[in-house]
Design an enzyme around this catalytic site. Sequence first.
Site, PDB file in Angstrom:
ATOM      1  N   HIS A  84       0.838  -1.220   0.000  1.00  0.00           N
ATOM      2  CA  HIS A  84       0.000   0.000   0.000  1.00  0.00           C
ATOM      3  C   HIS A  84       0.865   1.258   0.000  1.00  0.00           C
ATOM      4  O   HIS A  84       0.448   2.301   0.498  1.00  0.00           O
ATOM      5  CB  HIS A  84      -0.932   0.039   1.214  1.00  0.00           C
ATOM      6  N   SER A 101      15.257  21.794 -16.265  1.00  0.00           N
ATOM      7  CA  SER A 101      14.072  22.634 -16.485  1.00  0.00           C
ATOM      8  C   SER A 101      14.519  23.955 -17.093  1.00  0.00           C
ATOM      9  O   SER A 101      15.590  24.461 -16.779  1.00  0.00           O
ATOM     10  CB  SER A 101      13.363  22.869 -15.147  1.00  0.00           C
ATOM     11  N   LYS A 119      16.439  21.904 -11.026  1.00  0.00           N
ATOM     12  CA  LYS A 119      15.768  20.667 -11.426  1.00  0.00           C
ATOM     13  C   LYS A 119      16.662  19.670 -12.156  1.00  0.00           C
ATOM     14  O   LYS A 119      17.486  20.038 -12.979  1.00  0.00           O
ATOM     15  CB  LYS A 119      14.584  20.990 -12.337  1.00  0.00           C
ATOM     16  N   GLU A 147       9.849   8.667 -17.035  1.00  0.00           N
ATOM     17  CA  GLU A 147       8.500   9.197 -17.286  1.00  0.00           C
ATOM     18  C   GLU A 147       8.037   8.873 -18.711  1.00  0.00           C
ATOM     19  O   GLU A 147       6.878   8.544 -18.941  1.00  0.00           O
ATOM     20  CB  GLU A 147       8.483  10.714 -17.060  1.00  0.00           C
TER      21      GLU A 147
END
Length: 473
Positions: free
Chosen positions: A156, A277, A283, A290
């Site tokens: 979980h 970024s 970043k 992704e």
Amino acid sequence: MAQLWGGRFTKETDQLVYNFNASISFDQKFYKQDIEGSMAHVCMLGRQGILTQEEMQAIVKTLGEIQKDVEEGRLVITDAYEDIHSFVEAVLIERLGDTGKKLHTGRSRNDQVALDMRLYTRLELLYTDVLLKELLKVLLRIMEEHVDTIMPGFTHLQKAQPVTLAHHMGAYFEMFKRDRLRLCDIYRRMNYCPLGAGALAGTTYPLDREYTAKLLGFYGPTLNSMDSVSDRDYLIEFLSALSTIMMHLSRFSEEIILWNSNEYRFVEIDDAYSTGSSIMPQKKNPDIAELARGKTGRVYGALVSLLTTMKGIPLAYNKDMQEDKELTFDAMDTVKGCLALFTGMLDTMTFCREAMEKSAAHGFTNATDAADYLVNHGVPFRDAHGIVGRLVLYCIDKGAAIDELSLEELRSISPVFKEDIFEAVSLKTCVDKRLTLGAPGREAMEQVIAMEREYLAEEWQNEEAKNFVKFAE
Ligand code: ARG
């Protein structure tokens, strides 16, 4: 507009119809397979006396030249032809005259395209398998290096029990190993040759289908000519296997994205495999993971699309089937790209042992072991569960881990606790006592690693699979 038919037509094809119907923009992808199939067909026609030896030799030689000319850029495949089959045949006729016109004897584009797509898919399946194997090698290396790297195991997405990084990677090893087995399985079912099925009902020429099948590395010919020209099951199976590979890559990507976040810091993705970024200078983003997660939808899309295309098609060939190509090619290329990049990212990633161990040390991942301790000292499990529940509550209140309490505090909750409780709930003990096969304990893990090492070294498990790799070489 150049097409192989037209005799029974009195009008030119409308240009829009021609464009809508043409497939050369995408079926040129298998020009090599088309030529390979034609060569085998012509060799068989020669052997059967349907073509003379001279005709056979001239056609095979010229087909070889056409292939070389395309490869080396001297001959450009243009959309002046309807499909790749028409293109190759037209060039052959241009170069050989009447002899070239004999290539298509005893063949239809229906069995021809069924063959081309099967040959192309068979090769793609082998490439995919090679990439999966590379990924498994990297996983095994990480497993070997991290048998003692303790990290929290989750259920979980809550910390559950301590495991090791080797064990966590081992889970993915099993998934990708099954993916390889699925490919091998598909190969066994699909490796039969449809050539000789003609348009749908075979031909009246004395073709030797066994011979062409053998020349092209198939186990043998398919057994029903109508099924041969309209079977796309193997593509659906392959797309399903590709979808499962993507599902695995996507789950793995999701974990890496989490682990790479500031909140976890379990891993650091190498600079070469991250992006920045345009606005936020701090970043470093996990774009490869992704993208792998994102592209999964696209591969599932191809599977659902082909299943839907096929569902209402009456026997035998129908033009709907031309739609089997673009999405399948895209899925094949997508999965190969994702596998190659993901493997590179994993291979160069840094695993932060300290962050993982620290995370496992906080969050009561040893609570089950504290309960097991009580059970081993005569407390019934359900009572032990309740005692440790109260113990955890006490710890939360104090902001401490179980093994950070004093023996007095522990004994105030249960007098059964003795000095050796500290050893019993240390994370190392918790992991190493888990010795059932498949568990994270050192000995169990090493046993599995030895088996996986052997599996990768053995290369192939059975005779059939050996042929499978021979063809790829
Ligand atoms: N481009 C066609 C396809 O991909 C080739 C087969 C054409 N056969 C036909 N009967 N028109 O399916």
